[in-house]
Design an enzyme around this catalytic site. Structure first.
Site, PDB file in Angstrom:
ATOM      1  N   GLU A   1      13.340 -20.416 -17.320  1.00 10.84           N
ATOM      2  CA  GLU A   1      14.521 -20.881 -16.566  1.00 10.84           C
ATOM      3  C   GLU A   1      14.417 -22.382 -16.298  1.00 10.84           C
ATOM      4  O   GLU A   1      15.380 -23.134 -16.459  1.00 10.84           O
ATOM      5  CB  GLU A   1      14.641 -20.139 -15.230  1.00 10.84           C
TER       6      GLU A   1
ATOM      7  N   ASP B   1       6.410 -16.211 -17.245  1.00  7.95           N
ATOM      8  CA  ASP B   1       6.994 -16.982 -18.349  1.00  7.95           C
ATOM      9  C   ASP B   1       8.520 -17.007 -18.280  1.00  7.95           C
ATOM     10  O   ASP B   1       9.143 -17.975 -18.719  1.00  7.95           O
ATOM     11  CB  ASP B   1       6.555 -16.370 -19.688  1.00  7.95           C
ATOM     12  N   GLY B   2       9.107 -15.954 -17.732  1.00  5.30           N
ATOM     13  CA  GLY B   2      10.569 -15.913 -17.615  1.00  5.30           C
ATOM     14  C   GLY B   2      11.053 -16.981 -16.639  1.00  5.30           C
ATOM     15  O   GLY B   2      12.069 -17.652 -16.883  1.00  5.30           O
TER      16      GLY B   2
ATOM     17  N   GLU C   1      12.643 -13.249 -23.572  1.00  3.43           N
ATOM     18  CA  GLU C   1      14.068 -12.918 -23.426  1.00  3.43           C
ATOM     19  C   GLU C   1      14.588 -12.447 -24.789  1.00  3.43           C
ATOM     20  O   GLU C   1      14.234 -13.033 -25.820  1.00  3.43           O
ATOM     21  CB  GLU C   1      14.840 -14.177 -22.995  1.00  3.43           C
TER      22      GLU C   1
ATOM     23  N   THR D   1       2.676 -11.903 -17.973  1.00  5.61           N
ATOM     24  CA  THR D   1       1.871 -12.427 -19.096  1.00  5.61           C
ATOM     25  C   THR D   1       1.317 -13.809 -18.743  1.00  5.61           C
ATOM     26  O   THR D   1       0.171 -14.111 -19.035  1.00  5.61           O
ATOM     27  CB  THR D   1       2.735 -12.542 -20.381  1.00  5.61           C
TER      28      THR D   1
ATOM     29  N   ARG E   1      10.646  -1.828 -16.783  1.00 14.48           N
ATOM     30  CA  ARG E   1      10.257  -2.938 -15.893  1.00 14.48           C
ATOM     31  C   ARG E   1       9.520  -2.454 -14.658  1.00 14.48           C
ATOM     32  O   ARG E   1       8.627  -3.134 -14.139  1.00 14.48           O
ATOM     33  CB  ARG E   1      11.488  -3.757 -15.484  1.00 14.48           C
TER      34      ARG E   1
ATOM     35  N   GLY F   1       5.980 -17.718 -10.556  1.00  8.37           N
ATOM     36  CA  GLY F   1       6.450 -16.551 -11.306  1.00  8.37           C
ATOM     37  C   GLY F   1       5.797 -16.561 -12.670  1.00  8.37           C
ATOM     38  O   GLY F   1       4.746 -17.193 -12.856  1.00  8.37           O
TER      39      GLY F   1
ATOM     40  N   PRO G   1      10.613 -13.631  -6.269  1.00 11.05           N
ATOM     41  CA  PRO G   1       9.916 -12.625  -5.462  1.00 11.05           C
ATOM     42  C   PRO G   1       9.653 -11.333  -6.232  1.00 11.05           C
ATOM     43  O   PRO G   1       8.909 -10.476  -5.768  1.00 11.05           O
ATOM     44  CB  PRO G   1      10.897 -12.367  -4.305  1.00 11.05           C
TER      45      PRO G   1
HETATM   46  N1  LIG Z   1      15.569 -12.917  -7.587  1.00 11.41           N
HETATM   47  C1  LIG Z   1      15.556 -12.444  -8.813  1.00 11.41           C
HETATM   48  N2  LIG Z   1      16.012 -11.212  -9.097  1.00 11.41           N
HETATM   49  C2  LIG Z   1      15.972 -10.700 -10.348  1.00 11.41           C
HETATM   50  N3  LIG Z   1      15.468 -11.372 -11.407  1.00 11.41           N
HETATM   51  C3  LIG Z   1      14.987 -12.599 -11.184  1.00 11.41           C
HETATM   52  C4  LIG Z   1      15.007 -13.193  -9.890  1.00 11.41           C
HETATM   53  N4  LIG Z   1      14.452 -14.424  -9.979  1.00 11.41           N
HETATM   54  C5  LIG Z   1      14.123 -14.604 -11.274  1.00 11.41           C
HETATM   55  N5  LIG Z   1      14.436 -13.520 -12.003  1.00 11.41           N
HETATM   56  C6  LIG Z   1      14.225 -13.269 -13.455  1.00 11.41           C
HETATM   57  O1  LIG Z   1      13.114 -12.401 -13.579  1.00 11.41           O
HETATM   58  C7  LIG Z   1      12.587 -12.550 -14.904  1.00 11.41           C
HETATM   59  C8  LIG Z   1      11.109 -12.209 -14.950  1.00 11.41           C
HETATM   60  O2  LIG Z   1      10.428 -13.017 -14.047  1.00 11.41           O
HETATM   61  P1  LIG Z   1       8.995 -13.651 -14.270  1.00 11.41           P
HETATM   62  O3  LIG Z   1       8.907 -14.333 -15.529  1.00 11.41           O
HETATM   63  O4  LIG Z   1       8.719 -14.432 -13.035  1.00 11.41           O
HETATM   64  O5  LIG Z   1       8.007 -12.394 -14.242  1.00 11.41           O
HETATM   65  P2  LIG Z   1       7.488 -11.401 -15.352  1.00 11.41           P
HETATM   66  O6  LIG Z   1       8.553 -11.053 -16.326  1.00 11.41           O
HETATM   67  O7  LIG Z   1       6.841 -10.295 -14.629  1.00 11.41           O
HETATM   68  O8  LIG Z   1       6.360 -12.222 -16.060  1.00 11.41           O
HETATM   69  P3  LIG Z   1       6.193 -12.770 -17.574  1.00 11.41           P
HETATM   70  O9  LIG Z   1       7.451 -13.487 -17.867  1.00 11.41           O
HETATM   71  O10 LIG Z   1       4.993 -13.670 -17.478  1.00 11.41           O
HETATM   72  O11 LIG Z   1       5.954 -11.590 -18.461  1.00 11.41           O
HETATM   73  C9  LIG Z   1      12.859 -13.985 -15.264  1.00 11.41           C
HETATM   74  O12 LIG Z   1      13.382 -14.033 -16.570  1.00 11.41           O
HETATM   75  C10 LIG Z   1      13.867 -14.492 -14.239  1.00 11.41           C
HETATM   76  O13 LIG Z   1      15.043 -14.970 -14.875  1.00 11.41           O
HETATM   77  C1  LIG Z   2      -5.040  -2.611 -30.256  1.00  9.86           C
HETATM   78  C2  LIG Z   2      -4.835  -3.687 -29.297  1.00  9.86           C
HETATM   79  C3  LIG Z   2      -3.498  -4.351 -29.456  1.00  9.86           C
HETATM   80  C4  LIG Z   2      -3.432  -5.566 -28.613  1.00  9.86           C
HETATM   81  C5  LIG Z   2      -2.286  -6.441 -29.011  1.00  9.86           C
HETATM   82  C6  LIG Z   2      -2.569  -7.831 -28.583  1.00  9.86           C
HETATM   83  C7  LIG Z   2      -1.546  -8.823 -29.030  1.00  9.86           C
HETATM   84  C8  LIG Z   2      -1.313  -9.741 -27.898  1.00  9.86           C
HETATM   85  C9  LIG Z   2      -0.594 -11.003 -28.264  1.00  9.86           C
HETATM   86  C10 LIG Z   2       0.084 -11.502 -27.043  1.00  9.86           C
HETATM   87  C11 LIG Z   2       0.862 -12.716 -27.300  1.00  9.86           C
HETATM   88  C12 LIG Z   2       1.680 -13.071 -26.121  1.00  9.86           C
HETATM   89  C13 LIG Z   2       2.593 -14.175 -26.424  1.00  9.86           C
HETATM   90  C14 LIG Z   2       3.437 -14.508 -25.235  1.00  9.86           C
HETATM   91  C15 LIG Z   2       4.602 -14.028 -25.028  1.00  9.86           C
HETATM   92  C16 LIG Z   2       5.435 -14.378 -23.848  1.00  9.86           C
HETATM   93  O1  LIG Z   2       6.303 -15.418 -24.147  1.00  9.86           O
HETATM   94  C17 LIG Z   2       6.296 -13.190 -23.417  1.00  9.86           C
HETATM   95  C18 LIG Z   2       6.879 -13.458 -22.046  1.00  9.86           C
HETATM   96  O2  LIG Z   2       5.887 -13.393 -21.083  1.00  9.86           O
HETATM   97  N1  LIG Z   2       5.505 -11.980 -23.338  1.00  9.86           N
HETATM   98  C19 LIG Z   2       5.740 -10.966 -24.138  1.00  9.86           C
HETATM   99  O3  LIG Z   2       6.632 -10.947 -24.949  1.00  9.86           O
HETATM  100  C20 LIG Z   2       4.813  -9.780 -24.025  1.00  9.86           C
HETATM  101  C21 LIG Z   2       4.193  -9.456 -25.359  1.00  9.86           C
HETATM  102  C22 LIG Z   2       3.237  -8.328 -25.238  1.00  9.86           C
HETATM  103  C23 LIG Z   2       2.723  -7.906 -26.576  1.00  9.86           C
HETATM  104  C24 LIG Z   2       1.823  -6.731 -26.528  1.00  9.86           C
END
Ligand SMILES: Nc1ncnc2c1ncn2[C@@H]1O[C@H](COP(=O)(O)OP(=O)(O)OP(=O)(O)O)[C@@H](O)[C@H]1O
Ligand SMILES: CCCCCCCCCCCCC/C=C/[C@@H](O)[C@H](CO)NC(=O)CCCCC
Ligand SMILES: [Ca+2]
Length: 582
Positions: A194, A189-190, A534, A233, A296, A187, A131
């Site tokens: 999991e 990538d995190g 992570e 992401t 965050r 959700g 959520p």
């Molecule tokens: N109920 C919860 N409360 C706090 N953290 C949680 C909960 N459920 C999952 N998480 C953790 O939240 C972290 C981030 O979640 P999620 O990947 O869904 O979103 P995000 O970080 O915004 O997106 P991305 O990973 O795409 O950048 C995950 O690593 C997960 O372990």
């Molecule tokens: C001048 C313009 C500069 C623009 C830079 C662009 C570079 C973008 C490359 C992005 C690659 C993303 C790879 C994916 C990573 C995910 O596993 C991870 C978890 O969601 N995200 C990040 O670490 C988030 C990583 C965020 C990086 C900015």
């Protein structure tokens, strides 16, 4: 039972000739003079559901139970605007038959064809909703957009809204999973990570293997993973589907698409093994993640803010990178190809990785033997100072970078791409980053290398080596005309060979005056590893790529241009994408 059927059907007052062959359901409008007009052709595998009567599900479900009518729901493609993939929407057509008997024949034949041609359609799913991911809309996305589609397709789902981080992983490791065909995360990538950790760990437990043992041949996971994107992401979704769209992803799950995915295991001697599919990054990407964790509350914007802060801090890190090259005859990270749905490089890899399995069912019973250093050449060692080191098992495309970290990487070829960005002046590094946002080649820069690999090792320098660097005038030191920016050594068969030495003056490094003030601050000696979002609690690592360790409900990115051209040529609304993984 013969699956074929042909008859006249009506939609309003228009007459159609409808044909069900083994693989396709087609309907062609026929005019008053019995001439064919436009044909719509839907692969049976892409029929979502068949209902008696006149049925609608949006804005809410309504059923008009007329006894000569039936409704077919199917996958309909539309252009995605900005992204490379195609959006999928729910198409619906309501047919009227000449009799109830004919109507029953059509529904029966279509349902039987569906079962025959989509063996991987899930019946029961375990769904985890975070959520708090992304813009915190996970629950809303699932209940308003996804659940009605699952219901229509007859999928029963057990939904768990998580209350803490790692709840989904722990559930998959410990709880009874009997009866589930797949696991879905709502959700980012995190959350995907999991599920990845939970499923891989559970599969090894059940196979009696110790996943922390570096010599263990990890077993592929039998349950499919579905991703409903609701994160920041959403890189894994973007790189495997081509768009970030919950409805598209839900439809891939419903029709039981199957996309194998390479996974990188990351180990440090005593620590628990971790897995990565999208980005294992040290230096810039590690620092961005560490910085972003402090912000965050900004939601997805935290990465833009932290990216700017980290870029301006102008850091580089020394270390030794060793890699085991993959077979260069199979593919190259600079061959300008893209891994798209039905990718032939990945199909050939399936045969190589699972030589004794002729179909995906037996794939899970075959044992892994893909990590054979002998066939892929020998370890190469490079040492120096890096802006960033990235290892990705796939392109890692995302909205920020539509072609990704390595545009020609493959989802399921059993290799990863290692990108080494040597220390350089700030504007050079900015150019490298900026190229990720366009179609310009980010590897065509003198301080960037990319290698297709099977395994990687990294070690940071000891405290003394780092101190020596500072003494000869590293980033934090005083001006040193002709200062050696990095030393690139290659170790083959044990002999260290000097390869290149590039001179970069302090003035070049600080071409922009305001950056000088920032870069002349002392850099920390080590960065952190970003493992799919992570932070890893260790610096020295050993990584290995495990070909096709997991399977997603996806099919890879569809080539929108090819599909549109074929539609124009055939006057067909749709074509069947060959999915060699099914
Ligand atoms: N109920 C919860 N409360 C706090 N953290 C949680 C909960 N459920 C999952 N998480 C953790 O939240 C972290 C981030 O979640 P999620 O990947 O869904 O979103 P995000 O970080 O915004 O997106 P991305 O990973 O795409 O950048 C995950 O690593 C997960 O372990
Ligand atoms: C001048 C313009 C500069 C623009 C830079 C662009 C570079 C973008 C490359 C992005 C690659 C993303 C790879 C994916 C990573 C995910 O596993 C991870 C978890 O969601 N995200 C990040 O670490 C988030 C990583 C965020 C990086 C900015
Ligand atoms: Ca790969």
């Amino acid at each position: 039972m013969d699956l074929g059927l042909e008859s006249s059907l009506w939609v309003g007052n228009k007459r159609y000739r409808a044909v069900l062959t083994g693989w396709h359901f087609r309907w062609t409008e026929v005019d008053k003079k019995n001439r064919d007009k436009k044909t719509v052709s839907v692969p049976v595998a892409e029929v979502v559901g068949v209902e008696e009567g006149r049925v609608e599900i949006l804005p809410q479900k309504s059923v008009e139970d007329t006894d000569k009518d039936f409704t077919v729901f199917y996958v309909k493609r539309s252009s995605s605007g900005g992204s490379y993939g195609l959006l999928w929407r729910l198409g619906r057509i309501q047919f009227s038959c000449a009799s109830r008997v004919l109507r029953d024949q059509w529904t029966k034949h279509l349902r039987t064809a569906l079962k025959t041609h989509s063996p991987l359609r899930p019946h029961r799913l375990l769904v985890f909703i975070n959520p708090f991911g992304g813009k915190k809309k996970g629950r809303q996305i699932y209940h308003s957009l996804v659940a009605p589609l699952f219901e229509l397709a007859g999928i029963s789902s057990h939904v768990i809204v998580t209350e803490r981080a790692n709840q989904a992983r722990d559930h998959l490791l410990k709880k009874d999973l009997t009866g589930f065909d797949g696991v879905v995360c709502v959700g980012g990538d995190g959350m995907f990570s999991e599920l990845l950790h939970g499923l891989i760990g559970r599969t090894q437990q059940e196979a009696g293997l110790c996943e922390n043992d570096p010599a263990a041949a990890l077993q592929p996971c039998p349950l499919h993973i579905g991703i409903i994107p609701a994160g920041s992401t959403d890189c894994v979704c973007y790189a495997t589907v081509g768009v970030i769209d919950p409805v598209t992803s839900a439809l891939h799950i419903i029709i039981g698409d199957s996309q194998p995915l390479d996974v990188c295991s990351v180990r440090q001697s005593s620590a628990r093994v971790r897995y990565s599919v999208s980005l294992l990054g040290y230096g810039f990407y590690g620092d961005v993640l560490a910085e972003s964790e402090k912000h965050r509350w900004m939601g997805p914007l935290r990465y833009d803010y932290s990216g700017t802060v980290v870029y301006l801090s102008n850091r580089s890190y020394s270390g030794v990178v060793q890699y085991l090259p993959a077979d260069p005859l199979l593919s190259s990270p600079r061959d300008k190809t893209r891994c798209l749905a039905g990718c032939s490089v990945c199909s050939r890899s399936t045969e190589r990785l699972f030589p004794h399995s002729s179909d995906s069912g037996s794939l899970y019973s075959s044992h892994f033997s893909q990590f054979s250093p002998g066939s892929e050449g020998q370890w190469v060692s490079v040492e120096g100072r890096f802006r960033c080191i990235s290892l990705t098992c796939m392109s890692s495309s995302c909205a920020r970078s539509p072609l990704g970290l390595s545009p020609s990487a493959h989802l399921a070829d059993g290799t990863g791409d290692l990108v080494l960005v040597w220390d350089t002046h700030p504007l050079g590094f900015l150019k490298f980053l900026h190229r990720h946002t366009s179609t310009q080649d980010q590897f065509d820069l003198p301080f960037v290398e990319v290698h297709r690999v099977k395994a990687v090792r990294f070690s940071a320098p000891s405290g003394r080596e780092e101190q020596e660097y500072e003494e000869i005038g590293g980033l934090s030191g005083e001006t040193d005309e002709g200062q050696r920016e990095y030393v690139d050594t290659v170790s083959r068969n044990g002999s260290r060979q000097h390869l290149a030495e590039r001179a970069v003056t302090h003035e070049q490094k600080t071409a922009t005056p305001f950056l000088c003030g920032l870069c002349c601050r002392k850099s920390p000696a080590v960065s952190v590893w970003n493992c799919d979002g992570e932070i890893l609690p260790f610096t020295d690592i050993v990584c290995k790529i495990h070909g096709q360790l997991v399977r997603l409900y996806a099919r890879g990115i569809e080539d929108g241009a090819a599909i549109r051209n074929s539609e124009e040529r055939d006057e067909c609304q749709r074509i069947c994408i060959p999915n060699s993984f099914k």
